[in-house]
Scaffold this motif. Sequence first.
Motif, short mmCIF file in Angstrom:
data_model
loop_
_atom_site.label_atom_id
_atom_site.label_comp_id
_atom_site.label_asym_id
_atom_site.label_seq_id
_atom_site.Cartn_x
_atom_site.Cartn_y
_atom_site.Cartn_z
N ARG A 65 -13.51 -9.36 -1.51
CA ARG A 65 -13.07 -8.01 -1.53
C ARG A 65 -11.74 -7.81 -1.15
N ILE A 66 -11.14 -9.14 -1.25
CA ILE A 66 -9.82 -9.35 -0.92
C ILE A 66 -9.21 -10.01 -2.39
N LEU A 67 -9.66 -11.15 -3.49
CA LEU A 67 -9.19 -10.09 -4.43
C LEU A 67 -9.55 -8.99 -5.45
N THR A 68 -10.19 -9.16 -4.96
CA THR A 68 -10.05 -7.20 -5.68
C THR A 68 -9.07 -5.88 -5.51
N GLU A 69 -9.12 -6.45 -4.33
CA GLU A 69 -7.98 -5.31 -3.15
C GLU A 69 -6.52 -5.70 -4.27
N MET A 70 -6.29 -7.58 -4.54
CA MET A 70 -5.14 -7.60 -5.64
C MET A 70 -5.29 -7.17 -6.64
N ILE A 71 -6.60 -7.45 -7.29
CA ILE A 71 -6.44 -6.91 -8.68
C ILE A 71 -5.90 -5.01 -8.66
N VAL A 72 -6.32 -4.97 -7.76
CA VAL A 72 -6.29 -3.19 -7.79
C VAL A 72 -5.07 -2.99 -7.74
N ASP A 73 -4.52 -3.94 -6.97
CA ASP A 73 -2.77 -3.28 -6.51
C ASP A 73 -2.09 -3.56 -8.08
N GLN A 74 -2.53 -4.59 -7.76
CA GLN A 74 -1.61 -5.39 -9.97
C GLN A 74 -2.17 -4.34 -11.27
N THR A 75 -3.09 -4.17 -10.56
CA THR A 75 -3.36 -3.11 -11.60
C THR A 75 -2.34 -1.36 -11.03
N GLU A 76 -2.67 -1.04 -10.44
CA GLU A 76 -1.65 0.09 -9.90
C GLU A 76 -0.10 -0.59 -10.08
N LEU A 77 0.29 -1.24 -9.74
CA LEU A 77 1.84 -1.50 -9.97
C LEU A 77 2.08 -2.04 -11.81
N LEU A 78 1.09 -2.57 -11.66
CA LEU A 78 1.64 -2.91 -13.83
C LEU A 78 1.82 -1.16 -14.38
N ALA A 79 0.62 -0.47 -14.04
CA ALA A 79 0.46 1.09 -14.50
C ALA A 79 2.13 1.69 -14.25
N ALA A 80 2.32 1.62 -13.62
CA ALA A 80 3.50 2.65 -12.21
C ALA A 80 5.26 1.06 -12.96
N LEU A 81 4.19 0.21 -13.78
CA LEU A 81 5.41 -0.87 -14.79
C LEU A 81 5.50 0.18 -16.17
N ARG A 82 5.13 0.79 -16.69
CA ARG A 82 4.40 1.20 -18.24
C ARG A 82 4.45 2.59 -17.66
N GLU A 83 5.00 3.67 -16.65
CA GLU A 83 5.51 4.68 -16.69
C GLU A 83 6.56 4.60 -17.25
N PRO A 84 7.30 5.93 -17.66
CA PRO A 84 8.62 5.58 -18.76
C PRO A 84 9.18 6.13 -17.16
N ALA A 85 10.48 5.49 -17.20
CA ALA A 85 11.19 5.48 -15.65
C ALA A 85 11.96 6.70 -15.69
N SER A 86 11.63 7.67 -14.60
CA SER A 86 12.68 9.10 -14.22
C SER A 86 13.35 9.30 -14.49
#
Length: 113
Positions: A89-110
């Motif tokens: 569960r902990i690893l799954t949450e860490m991966i989800v958090d990293q995936t969300e961070l990666l998605a945010a980093l890939r979005e064009p900066a407003s």
Amino acid sequence: MPVPLYQKKAEFFRMLGHPVRIRVLELLGDGPRQVRELLAEIDVEASNLSQQLAVLRRAGIVMSSRDGSAVTYTLAGPDVADLMRAARRILTEMIVDQTELLAALREPASGTR
């Protein structure tokens, strides 16, 4: 002088810190397994598996029983299976958090150009 609890915990987690031991514990979380079944599931030499099982047995995390030439291993108690599930569960949450961070980093900066 008694060993502090945090040091004992660190020793416990170091003992768990081997991929074969973790895989054995995950498999045994589903129920008792004979050594031949563990070998079929884990890609290691029989001598390596035997060595890792001995470490877990000495630590009191697994128990073994013999029926003729077949040796069956079981978890010493349900807490270890709970620990493996908690780690997942902990690893799954860490991966989800990293995936969300990666998605945010890939979005064009407003507002930047």
